[in-house]
Design a protein around this motif. Structure first.
Motif, PDB file in Angstrom:
ATOM      1  N   GLY A 288       0.817  -1.216   0.000  1.00  0.00           N
ATOM      2  CA  GLY A 288       0.000   0.000   0.000  1.00  0.00           C
ATOM      3  C   GLY A 288       0.847   1.261   0.000  1.00  0.00           C
ATOM      4  N   SER A 289       0.188   2.380  -0.146  1.00  0.00           N
ATOM      5  CA  SER A 289       0.886   3.671  -0.145  1.00  0.00           C
ATOM      6  C   SER A 289       1.203   4.097   1.289  1.00  0.00           C
ATOM      7  CB  SER A 289       0.016   4.741  -0.813  1.00  0.00           C
ATOM      8  OG  SER A 289      -1.210   4.892  -0.108  1.00  0.00           O
ATOM      9  N   PRO A 290       2.277   4.887   1.480  1.00  0.00           N
ATOM     10  CA  PRO A 290       2.647   5.282   2.845  1.00  0.00           C
ATOM     11  C   PRO A 290       1.796   6.408   3.416  1.00  0.00           C
ATOM     12  CG  PRO A 290       4.210   6.174   1.266  1.00  0.00           C
ATOM     13  CD  PRO A 290       3.282   5.279   0.487  1.00  0.00           C
ATOM     14  N   ILE A 291       1.121   7.171   2.556  1.00  0.00           N
ATOM     15  CA  ILE A 291       0.203   8.213   3.023  1.00  0.00           C
ATOM     16  C   ILE A 291      -1.116   8.033   2.275  1.00  0.00           C
ATOM     17  CG2 ILE A 291       2.115   9.822   3.485  1.00  0.00           C
ATOM     18  CD1 ILE A 291       1.191  11.416   1.016  1.00  0.00           C
ATOM     19  N   PRO A 292      -2.242   8.472   2.856  1.00  0.00           N
ATOM     20  CA  PRO A 292      -3.519   8.377   2.127  1.00  0.00           C
ATOM     21  C   PRO A 292      -3.502   9.323   0.931  1.00  0.00           C
ATOM     22  CG  PRO A 292      -3.806   9.590   4.183  1.00  0.00           C
ATOM     23  CD  PRO A 292      -2.420   9.044   4.212  1.00  0.00           C
ATOM     24  N   LEU A 293      -3.720   8.776  -0.255  1.00  0.00           N
ATOM     25  CA  LEU A 293      -3.624   9.571  -1.477  1.00  0.00           C
ATOM     26  C   LEU A 293      -4.968  10.099  -1.949  1.00  0.00           C
ATOM     27  CD1 LEU A 293      -1.029   7.315  -3.334  1.00  0.00           C
ATOM     28  CD2 LEU A 293      -0.608   9.490  -2.179  1.00  0.00           C
ATOM     29  N   SER A 294      -6.046   9.681  -1.308  1.00  0.00           N
ATOM     30  CA  SER A 294      -7.370  10.212  -1.620  1.00  0.00           C
ATOM     31  C   SER A 294      -8.237  10.070  -0.375  1.00  0.00           C
ATOM     32  CB  SER A 294      -7.999   9.457  -2.793  1.00  0.00           C
ATOM     33  OG  SER A 294      -8.441   8.171  -2.385  1.00  0.00           O
ATOM     34  N   PHE A 295      -9.394  10.717  -0.405  1.00  0.00           N
ATOM     35  CA  PHE A 295     -10.291  10.661   0.744  1.00  0.00           C
ATOM     36  C   PHE A 295     -10.941   9.292   0.901  1.00  0.00           C
ATOM     37  CE2 PHE A 295      -9.857  15.226   0.347  1.00  0.00           C
ATOM     38  CZ  PHE A 295      -9.833  15.649   1.667  1.00  0.00           C
ATOM     39  N   SER A 296     -10.844   8.440  -0.110  1.00  0.00           N
ATOM     40  CA  SER A 296     -11.373   7.086   0.036  1.00  0.00           C
ATOM     41  C   SER A 296     -10.489   6.235   0.941  1.00  0.00           C
ATOM     42  CB  SER A 296     -11.502   6.413  -1.333  1.00  0.00           C
ATOM     43  OG  SER A 296     -10.235   6.180  -1.914  1.00  0.00           O
ATOM     44  N   GLU A 297      -9.308   6.742   1.304  1.00  0.00           N
ATOM     45  CA  GLU A 297      -8.374   5.991   2.136  1.00  0.00           C
ATOM     46  C   GLU A 297      -8.317   6.508   3.569  1.00  0.00           C
ATOM     47  OE1 GLU A 297      -4.541   5.776   0.080  1.00  0.00           O
ATOM     48  OE2 GLU A 297      -5.593   6.020  -1.818  1.00  0.00           O
ATOM     49  N   VAL A 298      -9.306   7.319   3.969  1.00  0.00           N
ATOM     50  CA  VAL A 298      -9.237   7.964   5.287  1.00  0.00           C
ATOM     51  C   VAL A 298      -9.211   6.966   6.442  1.00  0.00           C
ATOM     52  CG1 VAL A 298     -10.289  10.125   4.519  1.00  0.00           C
ATOM     53  CG2 VAL A 298     -11.749   8.271   5.326  1.00  0.00           C
ATOM     54  N   SER A 299      -9.803   5.799   6.253  1.00  0.00           N
ATOM     55  CA  SER A 299      -9.857   4.824   7.352  1.00  0.00           C
ATOM     56  C   SER A 299      -8.766   3.759   7.247  1.00  0.00           C
ATOM     57  CB  SER A 299     -11.232   4.149   7.396  1.00  0.00           C
ATOM     58  OG  SER A 299     -11.487   3.465   6.180  1.00  0.00           O
ATOM     59  N   ASP A 300      -7.908   3.835   6.235  1.00  0.00           N
ATOM     60  CA  ASP A 300      -6.872   2.822   6.045  1.00  0.00           C
ATOM     61  C   ASP A 300      -5.709   3.037   7.004  1.00  0.00           C
ATOM     62  OD1 ASP A 300      -8.443   1.993   3.982  1.00  0.00           O
ATOM     63  OD2 ASP A 300      -7.133   2.711   2.380  1.00  0.00           O
ATOM     64  N   THR A 301      -5.167   1.937   7.499  1.00  0.00           N
ATOM     65  CA  THR A 301      -3.919   1.987   8.252  1.00  0.00           C
ATOM     66  C   THR A 301      -2.772   1.773   7.272  1.00  0.00           C
ATOM     67  OG1 THR A 301      -4.980   1.103  10.235  1.00  0.00           O
ATOM     68  CG2 THR A 301      -2.574   0.925  10.108  1.00  0.00           C
ATOM     69  N   LYS A 302      -1.822   2.691   7.245  1.00  0.00           N
ATOM     70  CA  LYS A 302      -0.699   2.607   6.314  1.00  0.00           C
ATOM     71  C   LYS A 302       0.454   1.853   6.982  1.00  0.00           C
ATOM     72  CE  LYS A 302      -2.854   4.851   3.146  1.00  0.00           C
ATOM     73  NZ  LYS A 302      -3.286   4.148   1.917  1.00  0.00           N
ATOM     74  N   VAL A 303       1.056   0.917   6.219  1.00  0.00           N
ATOM     75  CA  VAL A 303       2.069   0.036   6.814  1.00  0.00           C
ATOM     76  C   VAL A 303       3.208  -0.218   5.831  1.00  0.00           C
ATOM     77  CG1 VAL A 303       0.281  -1.148   8.163  1.00  0.00           C
ATOM     78  CG2 VAL A 303       1.079  -2.149   6.003  1.00  0.00           C
ATOM     79  N   VAL A 304       4.288  -0.771   6.366  1.00  0.00           N
ATOM     80  CA  VAL A 304       5.311  -1.457   5.580  1.00  0.00           C
ATOM     81  C   VAL A 304       5.400  -2.872   6.139  1.00  0.00           C
ATOM     82  CG1 VAL A 304       6.620   0.639   5.056  1.00  0.00           C
ATOM     83  CG2 VAL A 304       7.224  -0.721   7.088  1.00  0.00           C
ATOM     84  N   PHE A 305       5.918  -3.799   5.328  1.00  0.00           N
ATOM     85  CA  PHE A 305       6.077  -5.179   5.771  1.00  0.00           C
ATOM     86  C   PHE A 305       7.550  -5.479   6.032  1.00  0.00           C
ATOM     87  CE2 PHE A 305       2.105  -5.811   3.193  1.00  0.00           C
ATOM     88  CZ  PHE A 305       1.274  -6.025   4.285  1.00  0.00           C
ATOM     89  N   ILE A 306       7.809  -6.162   7.151  1.00  0.00           N
ATOM     90  CA  ILE A 306       9.157  -6.620   7.506  1.00  0.00           C
ATOM     91  C   ILE A 306       9.186  -8.139   7.339  1.00  0.00           C
ATOM     92  CG2 ILE A 306      10.908  -6.785   9.304  1.00  0.00           C
ATOM     93  CD1 ILE A 306      10.548  -3.964   8.474  1.00  0.00           C
ATOM     94  N   LEU A 307      10.150  -8.620   6.552  1.00  0.00           N
ATOM     95  CA  LEU A 307      10.257 -10.053   6.250  1.00  0.00           C
ATOM     96  C   LEU A 307      11.581 -10.586   6.773  1.00  0.00           C
ATOM     97  CD1 LEU A 307       9.477  -9.611   2.444  1.00  0.00           C
ATOM     98  CD2 LEU A 307       7.792  -9.857   4.261  1.00  0.00           C
ATOM     99  N   ASP A 308      11.545 -11.756   7.374  1.00  0.00           N
ATOM    100  CA  ASP A 308      12.766 -12.431   7.811  1.00  0.00           C
ATOM    101  C   ASP A 308      12.894 -13.756   7.071  1.00  0.00           C
ATOM    102  OD1 ASP A 308      13.955 -10.701   9.726  1.00  0.00           O
ATOM    103  OD2 ASP A 308      12.328 -11.180  11.112  1.00  0.00           O
ATOM    104  N   PHE A 309      14.064 -13.981   6.468  1.00  0.00           N
ATOM    105  CA  PHE A 309      14.362 -15.226   5.765  1.00  0.00           C
ATOM    106  C   PHE A 309      15.486 -15.954   6.490  1.00  0.00           C
ATOM    107  CE2 PHE A 309      12.486 -12.514   2.532  1.00  0.00           C
ATOM    108  CZ  PHE A 309      11.622 -13.374   1.870  1.00  0.00           C
ATOM    109  N   LYS A 310      15.251 -17.227   6.778  1.00  0.00           N
ATOM    110  CA  LYS A 310      16.271 -18.072   7.409  1.00  0.00           C
ATOM    111  C   LYS A 310      16.240 -19.444   6.765  1.00  0.00           C
ATOM    112  CE  LYS A 310      16.069 -15.741  11.925  1.00  0.00           C
ATOM    113  NZ  LYS A 310      15.754 -15.895  13.370  1.00  0.00           N
ATOM    114  N   GLU A 311      17.424 -19.954   6.482  1.00  0.00           N
ATOM    115  CA  GLU A 311      17.575 -21.296   5.908  1.00  0.00           C
ATOM    116  C   GLU A 311      16.695 -21.473   4.667  1.00  0.00           C
ATOM    117  OE1 GLU A 311      16.840 -24.039   9.043  1.00  0.00           O
ATOM    118  OE2 GLU A 311      18.608 -23.427  10.207  1.00  0.00           O
TER     119      GLU A 311
END
Length: 409
Positions: free
Chosen positions: A244-267
């Protein structure tokens, strides 16, 4: 290896002609801090770096300042792919220079999948991660137009072309999978089942090129997608996601929580996936309902949790036209002007069933609120009110996409 997935920055974006530079700077500063705090080694940015193919000098400065600063962090590899808003030439211009700093930029698609396959190694030179960095696939990248083909045939051709592009990596990833090296794919597209907002431009002729989760090769341990501005899984598949986008880009996104994903890879496997909420510095807020309710909501609005003035969209529901409506709203808004700025005032909704002819005439919407497609549709409805406009709209969408592609070539 720890990876951070983000997308759809849209640097340089304006909302009703107001710049978002402060909000983007706030996000990029937070992202730098997060990379350090989380000890992120790889940053994946899945398209739409900029909001326009001809970004402003301010947007370019935000981008290059961030790249300069991220090189001084623990992040050893940055991979950036182009989106449908990006100009291939703008992104690719400093490509060779940025590679010197382990910043890999793939602005546009290549006929050779090896051009998009990137090996990431640790400081000891050991291979740790493979990234299939697929940018936005334009119509010319995935199919050749055929005269006389139907909408269904065109849709199937686009879908198959996108799926073929991803499956072309499979023969090259087998050797890595045998060594237990994880493989991550990137993409900028509209996957089937995704939830869109009002701010995404249609791609591939009205989003015809939707592919499902099952069409991505099983060899991919994670698929980092961009284009949809709401964070989500594709078809409830854990390892295929839009950040998703890091900031709301339109008023249709007013209720969205903005996130990034953290991934861990092992073996050789994805062992952990979590989301980090991006702090918001400017609130977009909608006020809609009867006049008394809207006035009360405005009067009680609390902006103390945000550092920047809130921006509002407003629409009042009335039983009959009210001559002093604007005056009443201006009075209550003036009391909150330090906290709130009205950006969009939509025409009131008249609830009364019997209206005069003058009241039935729909008020003109401001052109800056409407998309090109909405303007075209209104023109079609005006000129041919009894016709089916589906095919005409599909052709218009295709022309828009072709014009964008030609302007970025």
């Amino acid at each position: 290896m720890r990876v951070l997935h983000t997308s759809d920055w849209h640097l340089g974006q304006r909302l009703v002609n107001l710049e978002r530079n402060e909000e983007h700077q706030h996000f990029l500063n937070w992202l730098l801090q997060t990379i350090e705090q989380e000890q992120v080694e790889v940053l994946l940015m899945s398209g739409d770096v900029f909001d326009s193919g001809a970004p402003s000098n301010t947007a370019l400065k935000l981008y290059y300042d961030f790249l300069r600063k991220v090189c001084a962090t623990c992040c050893r590899h940055i991979i950036i792919t182009g989106g449908n808003h990006d100009s291939i030439s703008t992104l690719n211009a400093p490509k060779e220079l940025l590679e010197y700093f382990n910043i890999h930029v793939i602005g546009g698609a290549s006929p050779d999948p090896l051009d998009e396959l990137i090996e990431l190694r640790n400081e000891q030179g050991e291979l740790q991660l493979i990234v299939c960095a697929v940018p936005f696939l334009r119509d010319r990248d995935v199919r050749l137009s055929l005269p006389g083909e139907t909408t269904e045939e065109r849709e199937q051709r686009i879908k198959q072309g996108i799926a073929n592009h991803y499956h072309a990596f499979v023969p090259h990833t087998q050797q890595y999978k045998m060594q237990s090296i994880p493989v991550v794919a990137m993409g900028h597209l509209f996957a089937a089942g995704g939830s869109a907002s009002e701010s995404e431009k249609e791609i591939h002729v009205g989003n015809l090129g939707q592919i499902g989760a099952d069409q991505f090769p099983k060899e991919f341990d994670y698929v980092a997608l961009g284009h949809l501005h709401r964070p989500q899984q594709v078809n409830k598949t854990h390892h295929i996601r839009y950040s998703g986008s890091p900031i709301p880009l339109s008023f249709s996104e007013v209720s969205d929580t903005k996130v990034v994903f953290i991934l861990d890879f092992k073996e050789g496997k994805l062992t952990d996936l979590r989301e980090l909420e991006i702090p918001c510095c400017r609130k977009l807020v909608r006020f809609k309902g009867p006049l008394d309710k809207v006035k009360k909501q405005i009067a009680l609005y609390d902006n103390s949790a945000y550092t920047l003035q809130a921006w509002a969209e407003l629409q009042v529901e009335l039983e009959a036209p009210l001559p002093d409506l604007n005056q009443q709203l201006e009075e209550v808004l003036k009391l909150k002007e330090a906290d709130l700025q009205l950006l969009i005032h939509r025409p009131p909704i008249i609830q009364k069933s019997r209206q005069t002819l003058e009241q039935q005439v729909q008020e003109e919407a401001d052109l800056h609120i409407l998309s090109e497609k909405e303007v075209f549709l209104k023109r079609c409805q005006s000129s041919y009110p009894d016709s089916d406009h589906t095919e005409l709209l599909a052709t218009f969408s295709e022309l828009l996409e072709l014009m964008q592609d030609e302007s970025e070539s």
